[in-house]
Design an enzyme around this catalytic site. Structure first.
Site, short mmCIF file in Angstrom:
data_model
loop_
_atom_site.label_atom_id
_atom_site.label_comp_id
_atom_site.label_asym_id
_atom_site.label_seq_id
_atom_site.Cartn_x
_atom_site.Cartn_y
_atom_site.Cartn_z
N HIS A 12 -6.15 -0.11 -14.59
CA HIS A 12 -6.77 1.23 -14.51
C HIS A 12 -6.18 2.24 -15.49
CE1 HIS A 12 -3.10 2.16 -12.37
NE2 HIS A 12 -3.43 3.44 -12.40
N ARG A 13 -5.07 1.88 -16.16
CA ARG A 13 -4.51 2.83 -17.13
C ARG A 13 -4.99 2.55 -18.55
NH1 ARG A 13 1.66 3.93 -15.16
NH2 ARG A 13 1.09 5.47 -13.60
N VAL A 16 -10.50 0.66 -20.86
CA VAL A 16 -11.65 0.26 -20.04
C VAL A 16 -11.44 0.62 -18.58
CG1 VAL A 16 -12.95 -1.74 -19.21
CG2 VAL A 16 -12.32 -1.59 -21.61
N SER A 108 -15.09 -10.32 -24.06
CA SER A 108 -15.08 -9.66 -25.38
C SER A 108 -16.09 -10.35 -26.29
CB SER A 108 -13.69 -9.80 -25.98
OG SER A 108 -13.73 -9.51 -27.36
N SER A 109 -16.60 -9.61 -27.27
CA SER A 109 -17.56 -10.21 -28.22
C SER A 109 -16.89 -11.24 -29.13
CB SER A 109 -18.21 -9.11 -29.06
OG SER A 109 -17.21 -8.37 -29.74
N CYS A 110 -15.55 -11.28 -29.17
CA CYS A 110 -14.90 -12.25 -30.06
C CYS A 110 -14.90 -13.66 -29.50
CB CYS A 110 -13.50 -11.81 -30.42
SG CYS A 110 -12.39 -11.93 -29.05
N TYR A 137 -6.80 -15.19 -28.36
CA TYR A 137 -7.36 -14.23 -27.40
C TYR A 137 -8.74 -14.71 -26.93
CZ TYR A 137 -9.36 -9.74 -25.85
OH TYR A 137 -9.96 -8.73 -25.13
N LYS A 141 -10.17 -15.66 -23.15
CA LYS A 141 -11.34 -14.99 -22.55
C LYS A 141 -12.42 -16.02 -22.17
CE LYS A 141 -10.22 -10.65 -22.31
NZ LYS A 141 -10.15 -9.98 -21.00
N PRO A 164 -18.25 -7.05 -23.52
CA PRO A 164 -18.42 -5.81 -24.28
C PRO A 164 -18.23 -6.05 -25.78
CG PRO A 164 -16.61 -5.64 -22.69
CD PRO A 164 -16.97 -7.08 -22.80
N HIS A 180 -7.27 -0.99 -32.72
CA HIS A 180 -8.54 -1.38 -33.34
C HIS A 180 -8.89 -0.37 -34.44
CE1 HIS A 180 -8.91 -3.54 -29.44
NE2 HIS A 180 -9.42 -4.47 -30.23
N TRP A 203 -8.18 -1.08 -44.34
CA TRP A 203 -7.82 -2.49 -44.44
C TRP A 203 -9.04 -3.31 -44.86
CZ3 TRP A 203 -4.82 -3.47 -39.20
CH2 TRP A 203 -3.63 -2.73 -39.22
N ARG A 210 -19.59 -4.07 -37.70
CA ARG A 210 -19.23 -4.06 -36.29
C ARG A 210 -20.16 -3.13 -35.53
NH1 ARG A 210 -16.66 -7.57 -38.03
NH2 ARG A 210 -14.43 -8.06 -37.84
O1 GFB Z 1 -11.12 -3.28 -34.90
P1 GFB Z 1 -10.45 -4.41 -35.58
O2 GFB Z 1 -8.98 -4.40 -35.60
O3 GFB Z 1 -10.89 -5.75 -34.94
O4 GFB Z 1 -10.95 -4.45 -37.12
P2 GFB Z 1 -12.02 -6.90 -35.06
C1 GFB Z 1 -12.30 -4.36 -37.48
C2 GFB Z 1 -12.41 -4.31 -39.00
O5 GFB Z 1 -11.91 -3.06 -39.47
C3 GFB Z 1 -11.66 -5.40 -39.76
C4 GFB Z 1 -11.06 -3.28 -40.57
O6 GFB Z 1 -12.45 -5.84 -40.83
C5 GFB Z 1 -10.43 -4.64 -40.27
O7 GFB Z 1 -9.87 -5.22 -41.44
N1 GFB Z 1 -10.10 -2.17 -40.68
C6 GFB Z 1 -10.05 -1.28 -41.72
C7 GFB Z 1 -9.10 -1.85 -39.84
N2 GFB Z 1 -9.04 -0.44 -41.58
C8 GFB Z 1 -8.42 -0.75 -40.41
C9 GFB Z 1 -7.28 -0.21 -39.73
O8 GFB Z 1 -6.63 0.73 -40.17
N3 GFB Z 1 -6.96 -0.81 -38.53
C10 GFB Z 1 -7.68 -1.86 -38.02
N4 GFB Z 1 -7.31 -2.37 -36.83
N5 GFB Z 1 -8.73 -2.41 -38.66
C11 GFB Z 1 -10.92 -7.50 -32.83
C12 GFB Z 1 -10.19 -8.69 -32.27
O9 GFB Z 1 -11.45 -7.92 -34.02
O10 GFB Z 1 -12.01 -7.10 -32.04
C13 GFB Z 1 -9.91 -8.53 -30.84
O11 GFB Z 1 -9.02 -8.92 -33.04
C14 GFB Z 1 -11.07 -7.96 -30.04
O12 GFB Z 1 -9.61 -9.80 -30.35
C15 GFB Z 1 -11.72 -6.79 -30.74
O13 GFB Z 1 -12.02 -8.94 -29.80
C16 GFB Z 1 -12.97 -6.31 -30.03
O14 GFB Z 1 -13.36 -6.38 -34.65
O15 GFB Z 1 -11.99 -7.60 -36.37
#
Ligand code: GFB
Length: 320
Positions: A12-13, A16, A108-110, A137, A141, A164, A180, A203, A210
């Site tokens: 709950h913290r 989601v 998760s969608s992954c 991960y 799931k 989700p 994320h 990055w 997405r």
């Molecule tokens: O949100 P994110 O970390 O997760 O990254 P995923 C989404 C995209 O954003 C990737 C880019 O292509 C990253 O390279 N990106 C650009 C960045 N700049 C940044 C930044 O500063 N930080 C981050 N984090 N990303 C996750 C899974 O995948 O999705 C988890 O690893 C989970 O398991 C989640 O399922 C919903 O969408 O790639």
């Protein structure tokens, strides 16, 4: 579910779980059970059993999980698979053994294959290899989904699973190494604006696509499905629309009101090229997302500003 039913919200913290609590309260549910990690370690079987024995919840939202962005997932796979397998196995099993009426598992969608046809249908699960940056991960799931289905098949336990898409909103993790992309971009553009920096680093290539769902929409769908859905078939939850990471960065920059240039760090992974959910199963049940992306980012940024102000106020209070 009656408004007075006892409902345990595991996690709950988190992003989601806290949104599900807000939603349940807003809908008039009065008997919510919440435990912090210090009060209840969901990876400890004896503690989980004791909790279910003492409290006997009627409904369970299993929103507790170890989560993180692409870097955290790819560098700490052991923690992601261990913690998630343990939480799912212990909570689902205890919920069944202690007479819970219904449990909802958040996936998760992954879980879907890296090169999945788009938009992704629920039937695409286990039809191809996973994205390597988060396969530990994802496998945890997938095990949670199969566990819910198996308990339904063998024991008649009413466990449902929803998947989700990428979530964001108030209460997210804004730590740049673990977060994320959405909270990372909000923070990076906010910091660049405050510092008058000329550049913000994105990055990867910025070309992955997405889909982003505000967590209050997810919570609305989660309560809706708990109230109206009972099947072993998983349900995708999303908006049905996606955006490239570069487009997202420009949108966040605009909302934050920052002028910095976007530059790329191509040593960081892109991950899955595209992740867009087919949400026709959920829309067929009568639910649809309500919060637009710009509106959701604006509201999340406002929350981030108020949190930052509160933290700075607390620090100033401590040093005074
Ligand atoms: O949100 P994110 O970390 O997760 O990254 P995923 C989404 C995209 O954003 C990737 C880019 O292509 C990253 O390279 N990106 C650009 C960045 N700049 C940044 C930044 O500063 N930080 C981050 N984090 N990303 C996750 C899974 O995948 O999705 C988890 O690893 C989970 O398991 C989640 O399922 C919903 O969408 O790639």
């Amino acid at each position: 579910m009656h408004k007075s039913s006892s409902v345990f919200i595991a996690g709950h913290r988190g992003l989601v779980g806290s949104a599900i609590v807000r939603r349940l309260r807003a809908q008039g549910y009065t008997n919510l059970l919440c435990r912090s990690r210090a009060e209840l370690d969901l990876t400890n079987q004896a503690a989980v059993d004791r909790f279910f024995d003492e409290t006997r919840p009627e409904y369970v939202f299993l929103a507790a999980a170890k989560v993180g962005g692409i870097l955290a997932n790819s560098t700490r796979p052991a923690e992601f698979i261990r913690d998630n397998l343990l939480i799912e196995a212990l909570v689902v099993d205890a919920a069944y053994r202690y007479g819970v009426r219904k449990l909802e598992f958040l996936g998760s969608s992954c879980i879907y294959p890296k090169m999945c046809p788009q938009p992704i249908k629920e039937e695409h699960l286990l039809t191809g290899p996973l994205e390597p940056t988060n396969d530990a991960y994802a496998i945890a799931k997938i095990a949670g989904i199969r566990m819910c289905q198996a308990y339904r098949e063998q024991y008649g336990f009413d466990a449902i699973s929803l998947m989700p898409t990428n979530l964001y909103g108030p209460g997210d993790n804004f730590d740049l190494q673990g977060s994320h992309v959405m909270p990372a971009l909000i923070r990076k553009f906010h910091d660049a604006k405050a510092a008058g920096a000329a550049e913000v680093v994105l990055w990867g290539t910025g070309s992955p696509r997405r889909e982003f769902l505000h967590v209050d929409d997810l919570a609305s769908a989660a309560v809706f499905l708990m109230e109206h859905y009972s099947s072993g078939d998983i349900v995708n939850v999303g908006t049905g629309e996606d955006i490239s990471i570069l487009e997202l960065a420009r949108l966040v920059r605009d909302v934050v009101g920052c002028k910095a240039e976007i530059v790329h760090d191509r040593t960081k992974p892109d991950g899955t090229p595209r992740k867009l959910m087919d949400v026709s199963r959920l829309s067929g049940l009568g639910w649809k997302a309500a919060i637009g992306l710009r509106e959701g980012i604006t509201q999340t940024y406002e929350w981030y500003l108020s949190e930052t102000a509160e933290r700075q106020g607390a620090l100033a209070g401590q040093s005074a």
